[in-house]
Design a protein around this motif. Structure first.
Motif, PDB file in Angstrom:
ATOM      1  N   ALA A  83      -9.635   0.284   1.970  1.00 35.05           N
ATOM      2  CA  ALA A  83      -9.922  -0.647   3.050  1.00 35.05           C
ATOM      3  C   ALA A  83     -10.266  -2.026   2.506  1.00 35.05           C
ATOM      4  O   ALA A  83      -9.818  -3.050   3.015  1.00 35.05           O
ATOM      5  CB  ALA A  83     -11.072  -0.116   3.909  1.00 35.05           C
ATOM      6  N   SER A  84     -11.090  -2.061   1.447  1.00 30.83           N
ATOM      7  CA  SER A  84     -11.470  -3.341   0.852  1.00 30.83           C
ATOM      8  C   SER A  84     -10.255  -4.065   0.298  1.00 30.83           C
ATOM      9  O   SER A  84     -10.116  -5.285   0.449  1.00 30.83           O
ATOM     10  CB  SER A  84     -12.503  -3.123  -0.262  1.00 30.83           C
ATOM     11  OG  SER A  84     -13.664  -2.522   0.255  1.00 30.83           O
ATOM     12  N   VAL A 134      -8.337  -5.596   3.124  1.00 32.91           N
ATOM     13  CA  VAL A 134      -8.980  -6.807   3.647  1.00 32.91           C
ATOM     14  C   VAL A 134      -8.683  -7.996   2.761  1.00 32.91           C
ATOM     15  O   VAL A 134      -8.332  -9.084   3.231  1.00 32.91           O
ATOM     16  CB  VAL A 134     -10.502  -6.589   3.782  1.00 32.91           C
ATOM     17  CG1 VAL A 134     -11.191  -7.917   4.116  1.00 32.91           C
ATOM     18  CG2 VAL A 134     -10.798  -5.558   4.856  1.00 32.91           C
ATOM     19  N   TRP A 135      -8.826  -7.799   1.443  1.00 32.90           N
ATOM     20  CA  TRP A 135      -8.557  -8.904   0.503  1.00 32.90           C
ATOM     21  C   TRP A 135      -7.094  -9.314   0.529  1.00 32.90           C
ATOM     22  O   TRP A 135      -6.763 -10.508   0.448  1.00 32.90           O
ATOM     23  CB  TRP A 135      -8.955  -8.483  -0.915  1.00 32.90           C
ATOM     24  CG  TRP A 135     -10.436  -8.576  -1.149  1.00 32.90           C
ATOM     25  CD1 TRP A 135     -11.320  -7.554  -1.262  1.00 32.90           C
ATOM     26  CD2 TRP A 135     -11.203  -9.782  -1.279  1.00 32.90           C
ATOM     27  NE1 TRP A 135     -12.587  -8.037  -1.454  1.00 32.90           N
ATOM     28  CE2 TRP A 135     -12.548  -9.392  -1.487  1.00 32.90           C
ATOM     29  CE3 TRP A 135     -10.872 -11.140  -1.261  1.00 32.90           C
ATOM     30  CZ2 TRP A 135     -13.569 -10.322  -1.647  1.00 32.90           C
ATOM     31  CZ3 TRP A 135     -11.895 -12.071  -1.424  1.00 32.90           C
ATOM     32  CH2 TRP A 135     -13.222 -11.659  -1.622  1.00 32.90           C
ATOM     33  N   ALA A 146      -5.003  -9.035   3.087  1.00 35.10           N
ATOM     34  CA  ALA A 146      -4.755  -9.757   4.335  1.00 35.10           C
ATOM     35  C   ALA A 146      -5.300 -11.172   4.255  1.00 35.10           C
ATOM     36  O   ALA A 146      -4.659 -12.132   4.701  1.00 35.10           O
ATOM     37  CB  ALA A 146      -5.391  -9.015   5.513  1.00 35.10           C
ATOM     38  N   GLY A 193      -2.489  -9.366   9.325  1.00 38.21           N
ATOM     39  CA  GLY A 193      -3.857  -9.257   8.812  1.00 38.21           C
ATOM     40  C   GLY A 193      -4.734  -8.418   9.723  1.00 38.21           C
ATOM     41  O   GLY A 193      -5.475  -7.539   9.262  1.00 38.21           O
ATOM     42  N   VAL A 194      -4.662  -8.675  11.022  1.00 39.09           N
ATOM     43  CA  VAL A 194      -5.467  -7.908  11.972  1.00 39.09           C
ATOM     44  C   VAL A 194      -5.004  -6.455  12.027  1.00 39.09           C
ATOM     45  O   VAL A 194      -5.822  -5.530  12.100  1.00 39.09           O
ATOM     46  CB  VAL A 194      -5.397  -8.556  13.372  1.00 39.09           C
ATOM     47  CG1 VAL A 194      -6.052  -7.664  14.419  1.00 39.09           C
ATOM     48  CG2 VAL A 194      -6.060  -9.924  13.351  1.00 39.09           C
ATOM     49  N   LEU A 204      -6.476  -4.703   9.040  1.00 41.76           N
ATOM     50  CA  LEU A 204      -7.916  -4.494   9.180  1.00 41.76           C
ATOM     51  C   LEU A 204      -8.228  -3.340  10.128  1.00 41.76           C
ATOM     52  O   LEU A 204      -9.045  -2.468   9.818  1.00 41.76           O
ATOM     53  CB  LEU A 204      -8.577  -5.781   9.683  1.00 41.76           C
ATOM     54  CG  LEU A 204      -8.680  -6.941   8.692  1.00 41.76           C
ATOM     55  CD1 LEU A 204      -9.194  -8.183   9.385  1.00 41.76           C
ATOM     56  CD2 LEU A 204      -9.595  -6.569   7.527  1.00 41.76           C
ATOM     57  N   THR A 230      -9.548   0.415   8.695  1.00 39.21           N
ATOM     58  CA  THR A 230     -10.966   0.684   8.945  1.00 39.21           C
ATOM     59  C   THR A 230     -11.185   1.694  10.059  1.00 39.21           C
ATOM     60  O   THR A 230     -12.313   2.080  10.333  1.00 39.21           O
ATOM     61  CB  THR A 230     -11.707  -0.616   9.314  1.00 39.21           C
ATOM     62  OG1 THR A 230     -11.083  -1.213  10.460  1.00 39.21           O
ATOM     63  CG2 THR A 230     -11.679  -1.598   8.150  1.00 39.21           C
ATOM     64  N   ALA A 285     -11.530  -5.194  15.461  1.00 30.99           N
ATOM     65  CA  ALA A 285     -11.258  -6.217  14.461  1.00 30.99           C
ATOM     66  C   ALA A 285     -11.836  -7.531  14.920  1.00 30.99           C
ATOM     67  O   ALA A 285     -11.813  -7.867  16.102  1.00 30.99           O
ATOM     68  CB  ALA A 285      -9.745  -6.377  14.269  1.00 30.99           C
TER      69      ALA A 285
END
Length: 288
Positions: free
Chosen positions: A4-5, A8-9, A11, A233-234, A237, A241, A252
């Motif tokens: 997940a991390s 995020v990075w 995106a 990106g969304v 996320l 998650t 999000a």
């Protein structure tokens, strides 16, 4: 959690890369920058003199620019980025206008700074393009069309242009906004199919917020690349998650607008430069 991390990075990096991307721009060498060589010498000098006199009287800064290509960008996106990059208009009044012509794509745009949006609203800009510029362009009379457009813009900011506000505006943004409800309905359909076909609620949960944020980004920025990056990106996320059982841990976060204001002054060439004016995408576009 590590996946997940990483998502995020990834995106965030994608969003940053797309937000700072911009086409290459010609140098601001004067009030007429004819890099596509559409204007004859007499017209170029006449327009430059008229714009210089208008600026001396009002501080409004109007620039005409022709480019050989838009480099694959939509003319509205190219125009606002160019106007911001050059900083046309004064920083105090944001009173700049850019008349942009791209003959290869057969497109023309009037880009209007914040301070002149009241005097030169989108509908009026579209009327100038339709009635004063495009008829000449369709006969390959580029000098005549650009000269007519400049004259009409000068009349408009002085409150002297004969404008019928009931005329339908020919702007790309109006067509875009009209299509938003259709796109949203399509996203709901995709979400339902994904849930039933793949039995994966995380996909269906991610599609709708991603599509909605992407549409908002498209309407605000009028840049499909920024909109796509926001949507992806969304989606990443929400998908990464969400719990495997299908229930989301949380919604999000709402994405902010991207594409910061490029209000730096244009390089001074031949004693002329932009004054730091700001633009928000006001204006109109047309094609022939």
């Amino acid at each position: 959690m590590r996946v997940a991390s990483f998502g995020v990075w990834l995106a965030a990096a994608l969003l940053c890369a797309v937000a700072i991307a911009q086409p290459s721009f010609p140098a601001l060498t004067g009030r007429v920058v004819d890099t596509a060589n559409l204007l004859d010498t007499a017209t170029r000098k006449s327009i430059s003199a008229a714009l210089e006199a208008h600026e001396a009287e009002t501080t409004n800064q109007i620039v005409v620019v022709t480019v050989p290509t838009l480099e694959g960008y939509d003319i509205a996106d190219y125009g606002v980025q160019l106007a911001r990059h050059w900083g046309v208009g004064t920083e105090e009044n944001n009173n700049g206008v850019v008349l942009l012509v791209a003959p290869n794509e057969r497109k023309v745009r009037i880009e209007v700074g914040y301070g002149l949006e009241g005097a030169l609203p989108d509908g009026l800009s579209g009327d100038i393009i339709r009635r004063k510029i495009l008829p000449e362009f369709r006969t390959s009379n580029f000098s005549g069309g650009i000269s007519n457009g400049v004259t009409a813009v000068l009349q408009a900011v002085a409150g002297e242009y004969d404008y019928d506000p009931s005329a339908q505006s020919d702007t790309s943004s109006s067509h875009l906004k009209a299509a938003v409800p259709i796109i949203f309905i399509g996203l709901m359909f995709v979400s339902t199919i994904a849930n039933r076909r793949f039995n994966n609620r995380r996909i269906s949960q991610a599609v709708v917020p991603a599509g909605f944020v992407g549409m908002v980004g498209l309407v605000i920025s009028e840049n499909p690349f920024i909109a796509l990056a926001l949507g992806l990106g969304v989606f990443g996320l929400v998908y990464l998650t969400a719990k495997h059982s299908g229930s989301a841990q949380g919604r999000a976060p709402a994405a902010g607008t991207t594409g910061g204001m490029h209000t730096g002054l244009g390089s001074s060439h031949g004693g002329f430069s932009g004054g730091g004016g700001s633009f928000g995408g006001g204006g109109a576009s047309g094609g022939w």
